[in-house]
Design an enzyme around this catalytic site. Structure first.
Site, PDB file in Angstrom:
ATOM      1  N   ARG A 185      34.657  38.627  35.751  1.00 56.83           N
ATOM      2  CA  ARG A 185      35.153  37.562  36.603  1.00 56.83           C
ATOM      3  C   ARG A 185      34.563  36.223  36.169  1.00 56.83           C
ATOM      4  NH1 ARG A 185      34.007  41.789  40.404  1.00 56.83           N
ATOM      5  NH2 ARG A 185      35.889  42.512  41.487  1.00 56.83           N
ATOM      6  N   LYS A 210      30.981  40.918  42.677  1.00 59.50           N
ATOM      7  CA  LYS A 210      31.664  40.733  43.955  1.00 59.50           C
ATOM      8  C   LYS A 210      31.278  41.862  44.898  1.00 59.50           C
ATOM      9  CE  LYS A 210      36.184  39.581  45.834  1.00 59.50           C
ATOM     10  NZ  LYS A 210      37.622  39.392  45.524  1.00 59.50           N
ATOM     11  N   HIS A 280      40.768  33.978  34.614  1.00 64.30           N
ATOM     12  CA  HIS A 280      41.392  35.161  35.187  1.00 64.30           C
ATOM     13  C   HIS A 280      42.481  35.729  34.283  1.00 64.30           C
ATOM     14  CE1 HIS A 280      41.816  37.729  38.703  1.00 64.30           C
ATOM     15  NE2 HIS A 280      43.099  37.761  38.432  1.00 64.30           N
ATOM     16  N   ARG A 283      40.844  38.254  32.118  1.00 61.83           N
ATOM     17  CA  ARG A 283      40.541  39.467  32.899  1.00 61.83           C
ATOM     18  C   ARG A 283      41.793  40.325  33.058  1.00 61.83           C
ATOM     19  NH1 ARG A 283      37.000  41.673  36.655  1.00 61.83           N
ATOM     20  NH2 ARG A 283      37.866  42.331  38.658  1.00 61.83           N
ATOM     21  N   HIS A 306      36.227  47.344  40.959  1.00 66.56           N
ATOM     22  CA  HIS A 306      36.937  47.469  42.226  1.00 66.56           C
ATOM     23  C   HIS A 306      36.409  48.682  42.986  1.00 66.56           C
ATOM     24  CE1 HIS A 306      40.584  45.174  40.425  1.00 66.56           C
ATOM     25  NE2 HIS A 306      39.631  44.369  40.848  1.00 66.56           N
ATOM     26  N   TYR A 315      45.848  43.541  39.302  1.00 66.25           N
ATOM     27  CA  TYR A 315      45.452  43.005  38.017  1.00 66.25           C
ATOM     28  C   TYR A 315      46.246  43.582  36.863  1.00 66.25           C
ATOM     29  CZ  TYR A 315      41.490  40.955  40.267  1.00 66.25           C
ATOM     30  OH  TYR A 315      40.693  40.209  41.083  1.00 66.25           O
TER      31      TYR A 315
END
Length: 371
Positions: A185, A210, A280, A283, A306, A315
């Site tokens: 990220r 995250k 992003h 990613r 995740h 994604y």
């Protein structure tokens, strides 16, 4: 000769850094009583382990609501009722941005969700008698495919624009290679320390990503080689004071996410890739290209960090090449009767692929709203 669509680079000298902090402007909401409740709520969040990124994102949404209340002389939490919150929700729905476009449902959801948490805390702390936001229905988030996808050729064109002719170019090439290889990220790459990268085993340790979750992910051999070259040749030239951060700015300071985004957009412009987004996109490209080449969604989920597989769906998208091969091999209305076996790869259930449809785009929208 430049390639078609390529922008010519104009190298600029690094200008001296401005001395001293800039003068801060007065806060127009400083006298609003609701601000004190907001600050107390954020203090409670920090005490209970919420990250500063979460606090920063919620501050933007709650201050927006307080500014709306100030225009209507609503200055006490007891004055906020369910009809007033529904009126604010309608205001967000009919609001138009400077370019004339409405707010997306994701942006509206991001403005309303922190209010439910705030008023729940106010009721629990006995600042108000009841929670007026308890029955507010948040907008239903759509499950759409990502709007922007970088092809492998576009990624390689962007990487080539970071020419390792000096310390800055070598640093930028190592950063771009790391972004594409690991799918980190925008907030995670600048937070890497030297000891977080194991070049011998080709591993990267992400500490408190995250959700404050740590994870260990692999890094490709090519990206590891560029990082090693950066550590040996470029970083000693950029280093000014003792610092453990892996990637440094031109002034030898730890890199910030905004600085990283500016560098990525710069090389996208040079490569003639005129697509919205920056970090992003790398990613998303990492996850998508791995999926196209047969990677299982569970491995992509672990790399992206995740907690739930349903988050991975935003994604990545289903490989259109794989779908075309299956269509050519199975549909009866084809031009040739030759049977072409579809490309081999791991079996995936329709549920996994459907869940894989929806998580990077939502995270990209969330990142755009909070940046």
């Amino acid at each position: 000769m430049p390639r078609k669509g390529q922008r010519l680079k104009h190298r600029k000298a690094v200008w001296p850094k401005p001395a001293g902090p800039q003068r801060r402007r007065a806060d127009p909401l400083a006298g609003q009583p609701l601000i004190r409740y907001m600050d107390a709520h954020f203090e409670w969040m920090r005490v209970h382990g919420y990250s500063e990124d979460t606090v920063r994102a919620r501050r933007v949404a709650i201050r927006r609501f307080i500014a709306w209340c100030e225009e209507r002389s609503l200055r006490d939490p007891k004055d906020i009722t369910k009809p007033i919150l529904e009126r604010y929700q309608r205001h967000l729905f009919y609001h138009r941005k400077s370019d004339g476009r409405p707010m997306t449902l994701g942006s509206q959801h991001g403005c309303l969700a922190p209010l439910k948490t705030l008023f729940k805390w106010l009721a629990r702390e006995n600042h108000i008698l009841y929670n007026p936001a308890s029955e507010i229905t948040l907008p239903k988030l759509p499950k759409h495919l990502p709007r922007v996808i970088l092809s492998a050729q576009e990624v390689e064109a962007i990487l080539r624009e970071a020419e390792p002719t000096n310390a800055q170019g070598l640093r930028d090439r190592a950063m771009l290679e790391t972004l594409y290889s690991t799918g980190l990220r925008r907030m995670e790459l600048p937070a890497l320390a030297i000891y977080d990268v194991d070049l011998t085993r080709r591993l990267v340790i992400v500490r408190e990503g995250k959700g404050r979750r740590d994870r260990v992910i692999p890094i490709g051999a090519r990206a590891a080689a560029w990082v090693e070259k950066y550590l040996l040749e470029a970083r000693p030239q950029l280093l000014v004071t003792d610092c453990e951060t892996l990637f440094l700015t031109d002034y030898g300071e730890p890199m910030q996410p905004e600085y990283l985004s500016d560098r990525v957009r710069r090389y996208m412009h040079f490569a003639g890739v005129n697509k919205p987004g920056a970090c992003h996109l790398f990613r998303h490209a990492c996850a998508t290209h791995m999926l196209d080449n047969g990677a299982d969604t569970r491995f992509i989920q672990a790399m992206l960090g995740h907690a739930d597989l349903s988050t991975t769906q935003i994604y990545t998208h289903v490989s259109i090449d794989k779908l075309r091969e299956i269509h050519d091999a199975t549909h009866p209305a084809r031009l040739s009767r030759e049977t072409r076996a579809p490309r081999e790869g791991p079996e995936r259930s329709n549920a996994d692929l459907q869940r894989l449809f929806t998580s990077l785009a939502a995270e990209a929208e969330e990142e755009a709203d909070t940046s």
